[in-house]
Design a protein around this motif. Sequence first.
Motif, PDB file in Angstrom:
ATOM      1  N   LYS A  48      -7.791  82.558  53.927  1.00 16.53           N
ATOM      2  CA  LYS A  48      -9.057  82.267  54.552  1.00 16.53           C
ATOM      3  C   LYS A  48      -9.353  80.936  54.662  1.00 16.53           C
ATOM      4  CE  LYS A  48     -13.992  83.286  53.297  1.00 16.53           C
ATOM      5  NZ  LYS A  48     -14.777  83.681  52.292  1.00 16.53           N
ATOM      6  N   ASP A  49      -9.116  80.091  53.392  1.00 15.48           N
ATOM      7  CA  ASP A  49      -9.542  78.793  53.587  1.00 15.48           C
ATOM      8  C   ASP A  49      -8.785  77.765  54.654  1.00 15.48           C
ATOM      9  OD1 ASP A  49     -11.218  79.341  51.444  1.00 15.48           O
ATOM     10  OD2 ASP A  49      -9.803  78.441  50.029  1.00 15.48           O
ATOM     11  N   ARG A  50      -7.509  78.414  54.862  1.00 15.99           N
ATOM     12  CA  ARG A  50      -6.545  77.594  55.891  1.00 15.99           C
ATOM     13  C   ARG A  50      -7.249  78.169  57.213  1.00 15.99           C
ATOM     14  NH1 ARG A  50      -1.271  79.660  57.981  1.00 15.99           N
ATOM     15  NH2 ARG A  50      -0.867  77.765  59.579  1.00 15.99           N
ATOM     16  N   PHE A  51      -7.711  79.062  57.490  1.00 21.89           N
ATOM     17  CA  PHE A  51      -8.224  79.788  58.670  1.00 21.89           C
ATOM     18  C   PHE A  51      -9.595  78.674  58.972  1.00 21.89           C
ATOM     19  CE2 PHE A  51     -10.361  82.084  61.841  1.00 21.89           C
ATOM     20  CZ  PHE A  51      -9.684  82.378  62.756  1.00 21.89           C
ATOM     21  N   LEU A  52     -10.236  78.675  57.887  1.00 22.33           N
ATOM     22  CA  LEU A  52     -11.561  77.926  58.125  1.00 22.33           C
ATOM     23  C   LEU A  52     -11.607  76.530  58.295  1.00 22.33           C
ATOM     24  CD1 LEU A  52     -13.920  80.059  55.617  1.00 22.33           C
ATOM     25  CD2 LEU A  52     -13.878  80.371  58.312  1.00 22.33           C
ATOM     26  N   SER A  53     -10.452  75.988  57.790  1.00 19.46           N
ATOM     27  CA  SER A  53     -10.262  74.505  57.740  1.00 19.46           C
ATOM     28  C   SER A  53      -9.760  74.196  59.109  1.00 19.46           C
ATOM     29  CB  SER A  53      -9.520  73.830  56.819  1.00 19.46           C
ATOM     30  OG  SER A  53      -7.948  74.534  57.038  1.00 19.46           O
ATOM     31  N   ASP A  54      -8.672  74.893  59.674  1.00 16.09           N
ATOM     32  CA  ASP A  54      -8.160  74.232  60.968  1.00 16.09           C
ATOM     33  C   ASP A  54      -8.001  75.524  62.027  1.00 16.09           C
ATOM     34  OD1 ASP A  54      -5.961  75.364  59.978  1.00 16.09           O
ATOM     35  OD2 ASP A  54      -4.526  74.010  60.295  1.00 16.09           O
ATOM     36  N   GLY A  55      -8.430  76.818  61.531  1.00 13.52           N
ATOM     37  CA  GLY A  55      -8.464  77.674  62.556  1.00 13.52           C
ATOM     38  C   GLY A  55      -6.788  78.259  62.721  1.00 13.52           C
ATOM     39  N   ALA A  56      -6.033  77.891  61.798  1.00 17.99           N
ATOM     40  CA  ALA A  56      -4.533  78.269  61.618  1.00 17.99           C
ATOM     41  C   ALA A  56      -3.942  77.843  63.184  1.00 17.99           C
ATOM     42  CB  ALA A  56      -4.691  79.724  61.560  1.00 17.99           C
ATOM     43  N   SER A  57      -4.323  76.795  63.399  1.00 17.06           N
ATOM     44  CA  SER A  57      -4.060  76.139  64.819  1.00 17.06           C
ATOM     45  C   SER A  57      -2.295  76.243  64.905  1.00 17.06           C
ATOM     46  CB  SER A  57      -4.352  74.778  65.143  1.00 17.06           C
ATOM     47  OG  SER A  57      -3.759  73.730  63.982  1.00 17.06           O
ATOM     48  N   ASP A  58      -1.479  75.938  63.972  1.00 24.11           N
ATOM     49  CA  ASP A  58      -0.242  76.309  64.154  1.00 24.11           C
ATOM     50  C   ASP A  58       0.386  77.525  64.547  1.00 24.11           C
ATOM     51  OD1 ASP A  58      -0.923  76.926  61.784  1.00 24.11           O
ATOM     52  OD2 ASP A  58       1.051  76.125  60.692  1.00 24.11           O
ATOM     53  N   LEU A  59      -0.306  78.524  63.917  1.00 25.17           N
ATOM     54  CA  LEU A  59       0.104  79.958  64.289  1.00 25.17           C
ATOM     55  C   LEU A  59      -0.587  80.503  65.455  1.00 25.17           C
ATOM     56  CD1 LEU A  59       0.762  82.572  63.353  1.00 25.17           C
ATOM     57  CD2 LEU A  59      -1.257  83.170  62.088  1.00 25.17           C
ATOM     58  N   GLN A  60      -1.715  79.918  65.913  1.00 23.77           N
ATOM     59  CA  GLN A  60      -2.309  80.269  67.423  1.00 23.77           C
ATOM     60  C   GLN A  60      -1.452  79.387  68.094  1.00 23.77           C
ATOM     61  OE1 GLN A  60      -6.457  79.436  67.724  1.00 23.77           O
ATOM     62  NE2 GLN A  60      -6.936  80.413  65.740  1.00 23.77           N
ATOM     63  N   ASP A  61      -0.858  78.303  68.021  1.00 27.90           N
ATOM     64  CA  ASP A  61      -0.010  77.787  69.185  1.00 27.90           C
ATOM     65  C   ASP A  61       1.316  78.486  69.318  1.00 27.90           C
ATOM     66  OD1 ASP A  61       0.707  75.533  70.804  1.00 27.90           O
ATOM     67  OD2 ASP A  61       2.275  74.971  69.225  1.00 27.90           O
ATOM     68  N   ILE A  62       1.759  79.048  68.264  1.00 27.01           N
ATOM     69  CA  ILE A  62       3.026  79.728  68.344  1.00 27.01           C
ATOM     70  C   ILE A  62       2.671  81.237  69.079  1.00 27.01           C
ATOM     71  CG2 ILE A  62       4.754  81.130  66.863  1.00 27.01           C
ATOM     72  CD1 ILE A  62       4.479  78.550  64.844  1.00 27.01           C
ATOM     73  N   LEU A  63       1.716  81.643  68.700  1.00 26.31           N
ATOM     74  CA  LEU A  63       1.447  83.077  69.132  1.00 26.31           C
ATOM     75  C   LEU A  63       1.203  83.143  70.843  1.00 26.31           C
ATOM     76  CD1 LEU A  63      -0.901  84.612  66.557  1.00 26.31           C
ATOM     77  CD2 LEU A  63       1.441  85.317  67.144  1.00 26.31           C
ATOM     78  N   LYS A  64       0.704  81.879  71.389  1.00 29.38           N
ATOM     79  CA  LYS A  64       0.597  81.527  72.828  1.00 29.38           C
ATOM     80  C   LYS A  64       2.175  81.855  73.649  1.00 29.38           C
ATOM     81  CE  LYS A  64      -2.748  78.193  72.188  1.00 29.38           C
ATOM     82  NZ  LYS A  64      -3.032  76.689  72.613  1.00 29.38           N
ATOM     83  N   ARG A  65       3.323  81.641  72.787  1.00 31.77           N
ATOM     84  CA  ARG A  65       4.377  81.567  73.304  1.00 31.77           C
ATOM     85  C   ARG A  65       5.369  82.884  73.038  1.00 31.77           C
ATOM     86  NH1 ARG A  65       5.750  75.734  71.073  1.00 31.77           N
ATOM     87  NH2 ARG A  65       5.327  76.906  69.453  1.00 31.77           N
ATOM     88  N   TRP A  66       4.805  83.597  71.980  1.00 30.30           N
ATOM     89  CA  TRP A  66       5.618  84.921  71.551  1.00 30.30           C
ATOM     90  C   TRP A  66       5.463  85.945  72.575  1.00 30.30           C
ATOM     91  CZ3 TRP A  66       3.706  89.769  70.016  1.00 30.30           C
ATOM     92  CH2 TRP A  66       4.598  90.420  69.411  1.00 30.30           C
ATOM     93  N   LYS A  67       6.587  86.710  72.604  1.00 31.48           N
ATOM     94  CA  LYS A  67       6.427  87.911  73.496  1.00 31.48           C
ATOM     95  C   LYS A  67       7.235  88.923  72.627  1.00 31.48           C
ATOM     96  CE  LYS A  67       6.975  85.247  77.764  1.00 31.48           C
ATOM     97  NZ  LYS A  67       7.562  83.988  78.138  1.00 31.48           N
ATOM     98  N   PRO A  68       6.872  89.972  72.579  1.00 37.55           N
ATOM     99  CA  PRO A  68       7.300  91.118  71.813  1.00 37.55           C
ATOM    100  C   PRO A  68       8.739  91.437  72.389  1.00 37.55           C
ATOM    101  CG  PRO A  68       5.577  92.168  73.425  1.00 37.55           C
ATOM    102  CD  PRO A  68       5.647  90.442  73.417  1.00 37.55           C
TER     103      PRO A  68
END
Length: 83
Positions: A2-22
Motif C-alpha cells: 500500500k505504501d509503495r502504491f501511494l508513494s509512486d503509484g507503482a509506476s514500474d508495474l504500471q509501465d510493464i503492464l502496458k506491454r503485457w499480453k496474455p
Amino acid sequence: MKDRFLSDGASDLQDILKRWKPWLPPKQIQGLQQGGLVCFDGTRKAFFHRDESTGAHADFAKALETLATSAESLKAESVKADT
C-alpha cells in the motif's frame, strides 16, 4: 505494498503492464499444466511435491529440511565407512 502504491503509484508495474499480453497455449490442455518440485539425493528421490492446483506450491522449508537430513545421513555413512 500500500505504501509503495501511494508513494509512486507503482509506476514500474504500471509501465510493464502496458506491454503485457496474455499468453494462450496452442492447445487448451496445455493451459492446465501444473508444476511441482523433485529433489534428489544422488539418484534417490529425497523430496517430491506435485502442485495440485494453480497457486499450489511446495513447502520449500520442508524440502530443504529433507535435503539437509539426507546430507547429514550421507556424511555419517561416509565417516562410518572411513573408520
